[in-house]
Structure formats: C-alpha cells, structure tokens
Design a protein around this motif. Structure first.
Motif, short mmCIF file in Angstrom:
data_model
loop_
_atom_site.label_atom_id
_atom_site.label_comp_id
_atom_site.label_asym_id
_atom_site.label_seq_id
_atom_site.Cartn_x
_atom_site.Cartn_y
_atom_site.Cartn_z
N ALA A 1 0.47 -4.64 -28.65
CA ALA A 1 1.38 -5.84 -28.52
C ALA A 1 2.60 -4.63 -27.91
O ALA A 1 3.19 -4.93 -27.37
CB ALA A 1 1.05 -6.78 -29.18
N HIS A 2 3.07 -4.73 -29.47
CA HIS A 2 4.21 -4.40 -29.70
C HIS A 2 4.77 -2.96 -29.06
O HIS A 2 6.03 -3.41 -28.32
CB HIS A 2 5.06 -4.42 -30.86
N LEU A 3 4.45 -2.14 -29.10
CA LEU A 3 4.68 -1.16 -29.08
C LEU A 3 4.74 -1.18 -27.14
O LEU A 3 5.14 -0.26 -25.91
CB LEU A 3 3.14 0.31 -28.58
N ALA B 1 -3.83 5.38 -26.25
CA ALA B 1 -4.95 4.46 -27.59
C ALA B 1 -5.21 4.85 -28.34
O ALA B 1 -3.76 5.27 -28.92
CB ALA B 1 -5.92 6.30 -26.22
N LEU B 2 -6.66 4.77 -28.59
CA LEU B 2 -7.10 5.09 -30.29
C LEU B 2 -6.74 6.03 -30.82
O LEU B 2 -8.05 6.91 -29.80
CB LEU B 2 -6.95 3.52 -30.72
N ILE B 3 -6.99 6.88 -31.60
CA ILE B 3 -7.44 7.97 -31.98
C ILE B 3 -7.87 7.38 -33.47
O ILE B 3 -6.97 6.68 -34.53
CB ILE B 3 -6.66 9.28 -32.54
N MET B 4 -9.42 7.58 -33.38
CA MET B 4 -10.00 7.40 -34.87
C MET B 4 -10.98 8.55 -35.07
O MET B 4 -11.80 8.34 -34.39
CB MET B 4 -10.65 5.49 -34.63
N GLY B 5 -11.21 8.23 -36.68
CA GLY B 5 -12.83 9.04 -37.47
C GLY B 5 -13.77 8.44 -36.49
O GLY B 5 -13.74 7.06 -36.52
N GLU B 6 -15.18 9.11 -36.44
CA GLU B 6 -16.66 7.63 -36.66
C GLU B 6 -16.74 7.21 -37.50
O GLU B 6 -17.52 5.84 -36.80
CB GLU B 6 -16.86 8.95 -36.74
N ASN C 1 8.95 -2.28 -39.19
CA ASN C 1 9.72 -3.40 -38.76
C ASN C 1 8.76 -4.43 -38.46
O ASN C 1 9.17 -5.64 -37.66
CB ASN C 1 11.05 -3.30 -37.97
N LEU C 2 7.52 -4.20 -38.57
CA LEU C 2 6.52 -5.68 -37.54
C LEU C 2 5.87 -6.89 -39.83
O LEU C 2 5.97 -5.79 -40.52
CB LEU C 2 5.43 -4.84 -36.85
N PRO C 3 5.63 -7.36 -38.90
CA PRO C 3 4.85 -8.69 -40.09
C PRO C 3 4.24 -7.60 -40.78
O PRO C 3 2.93 -6.78 -40.52
CB PRO C 3 4.63 -9.81 -39.73
N GLN C 4 3.81 -8.20 -41.82
CA GLN C 4 2.19 -7.12 -43.39
C GLN C 4 1.54 -8.18 -43.32
O GLN C 4 2.20 -9.64 -43.83
CB GLN C 4 3.66 -7.04 -44.55
N PRO C 5 0.41 -8.27 -43.37
CA PRO C 5 -0.46 -7.00 -43.04
C PRO C 5 0.16 -6.17 -41.68
O PRO C 5 -0.47 -7.64 -40.94
CB PRO C 5 -1.26 -6.46 -43.97
N SER C 6 0.41 -5.28 -41.61
CA SER C 6 0.07 -4.96 -40.11
C SER C 6 -1.17 -4.56 -39.77
O SER C 6 -1.87 -3.84 -39.22
CB SER C 6 1.00 -3.78 -39.69
N TYR C 7 -1.15 -5.50 -38.36
CA TYR C 7 -3.23 -5.09 -38.02
C TYR C 7 -2.44 -4.11 -36.59
O TYR C 7 -1.51 -4.20 -35.58
CB TYR C 7 -3.44 -6.65 -37.43
N THR C 8 -3.26 -4.01 -35.84
CA THR C 8 -3.96 -2.69 -34.86
C THR C 8 -3.19 -3.54 -33.59
O THR C 8 -2.50 -2.53 -32.82
CB THR C 8 -5.06 -2.19 -34.92
N VAL C 9 -3.83 -4.60 -33.16
CA VAL C 9 -2.97 -4.99 -32.25
C VAL C 9 -2.45 -5.67 -31.98
O VAL C 9 -1.82 -5.45 -30.82
CB VAL C 9 -5.02 -6.22 -32.19
N LEU D 1 -2.41 7.17 -30.01
CA LEU D 1 -2.01 6.74 -31.69
C LEU D 1 -2.75 6.99 -33.33
O LEU D 1 -3.81 6.28 -33.14
CB LEU D 1 -1.53 5.21 -31.86
N TYR D 2 -2.30 7.78 -34.09
CA TYR D 2 -3.45 8.02 -35.00
C TYR D 2 -2.63 7.82 -36.20
O TYR D 2 -1.95 7.45 -36.98
CB TYR D 2 -3.07 10.26 -35.27
N PHE D 3 -3.08 6.52 -36.73
CA PHE D 3 -2.55 5.72 -37.67
C PHE D 3 -3.05 6.15 -39.40
O PHE D 3 -4.44 6.55 -39.30
CB PHE D 3 -3.58 3.89 -37.13
N GLY D 4 -2.28 6.08 -40.06
CA GLY D 4 -2.38 6.29 -41.85
C GLY D 4 -1.89 6.00 -42.38
O GLY D 4 -0.29 6.06 -41.85
N SER D 5 -2.07 6.05 -43.66
CA SER D 5 -0.94 6.18 -44.80
C SER D 5 -0.68 7.68 -44.75
O SER D 5 0.79 7.36 -45.15
CB SER D 5 -1.92 5.59 -45.94
#
Length: 192
Positions: A89-91, A101-106, A77-85, A5-9
């Motif tokens: 759980a929803h996914l 798994a999470l993908i993130m920058g260092e 459609n999840l409550p805002q602000p959305s937290y990764t945790v 999962l690569y999160f971002g705006s």
C-alpha cells in the motif's frame, strides 16, 4: 513500469538470491526486481540479524552491476513488524505509476493463506513463484489462480543460515557470495 518485489532479511545476500532475481528479471514481463530488505520478519528471531543498514549495504554491493536489480529500504521507516500488505500500500502510494508484484518461493506460497490480508494482496498484485526442492509440488488453493505465475527459475538450495554457520566455523564460503559481499563480510568480520 512493472516491479517485482523480492522480500528477505538477506542476512547475507548470496548468489542464490541473485540467480533467482536475475532470472526472473530477464525471463518474465517484470522490468526490475527490487530486493526489499526487511528490518524484522515476524517469523524470525531478531538476534541473528545484522543491522538493517549493513544488510542493505550488502544488497547494494551485490546488485550494483545489474541494471534490473535494485536494493530497497522501503520498510525501514514503516511500523514494525512490517507486513507485506502495508508495504505494498505504501509503495503504491509513493509510486502510483508503477505496478508491483511479489516474488516468492514455492514454500511461501503454501503458507500464503496465513499472511495478513492475503486476499487483498492477491486481488491487487501478481505473484511470481520460483521452485524450491523443499516445496515438493504440493497443490495449494493458489496454484491455478490467474495472478499466480510459476517461473522456471534454477533451483537454488543455498541458505543464509548455512553461510552464517559456516563462517562462524571458519569455513570458506566465498563461492556462495557475490565478490563485493564477500569482501564486505570479511572486512567487517561479520558472523565470526
């Protein structure tokens, strides 16, 4: 199936995002990378964000030729602000047979201990970390964690902020964007 999962705006999605996601999809044990378009990051001002569906449309256009890269609106459609945790759980509930798994920058790894319920995240999910020049190889409590995997992805120092500001100032940023995204931005007059 193992999904990164690569999160971002993704405001806008640019070639740096694609290079990193594609590299991780091709050079790790992940089967796919999902670009999770975040409706509103608690750490960012909302005013500079394009509409959720416009940003999702750009991600869709950017990834449509890549079989291992997918857009995701799961947080819309999840409550805002959305937290990764909460998203994880929803996914997990929606796709019980998938491993996420999470993908993130260092740079994000450095502040990971400030994330809501980060202990639950790292207990249940692997983290795939790509290098950032600004990361500066600072050791964190997570550097030797068995669920943290450092990916030797190309370092891409392109920012969406730089692209938005350049467009606003009439600069040509076409090489920094996937062709379909550039056409959409141009057609819609975004960021001008």
């Amino acid at each position: 199936m193992k999904i990164g999962l690569y999160f971002g705006s993704f405001n806008p999605i640019h070639i740096g995002h694609l290079v990193i996601a594609n590299h991780i999809a091709e050079h790790s044990d992940l089967d796919q990378v999902w670009f999770v378009v975040t409706p509103h990051n608690p750490f960012k001002k909302k005013s500079s964000l394009l509409d959720n569906y416009q940003r999702l449309e750009m991600v869709y256009r950017a990834t449509k030729d890549y079989t291992k890269l997918k857009p995701s609106d799961i947080e819309f459609n999840l409550p805002q602000p959305s937290y990764t945790v909460n998203t994880l759980a929803h996914l997990q509930e929606k796709y019980p047979d998938y491993e996420f798994a999470l993908i993130m920058g260092e740079d994000n790894l450095k502040s990971f201990h400030k994330w809501k319920n980060y202990e639950i995240i790292i207990k249940n999910h692997h983290l795939y970390v790509y290098p950032r020049i600004s990361g500066g190889n600072v050791e964190t409590q997570f550097h030797t964690h068995q669920k943290v995997h450092f990916i030797d992805a190309p370092i891409m120092e392109i920012s969406s902020t730089f692209i938005r500001n350049s467009i606003k100032n009439g600069k040509n940023v076409k090489p920094l964007l996937p062709e379909f995204v550039w056409e959409y931005l141009d057609e819609m007059n975004f960021y001008k």
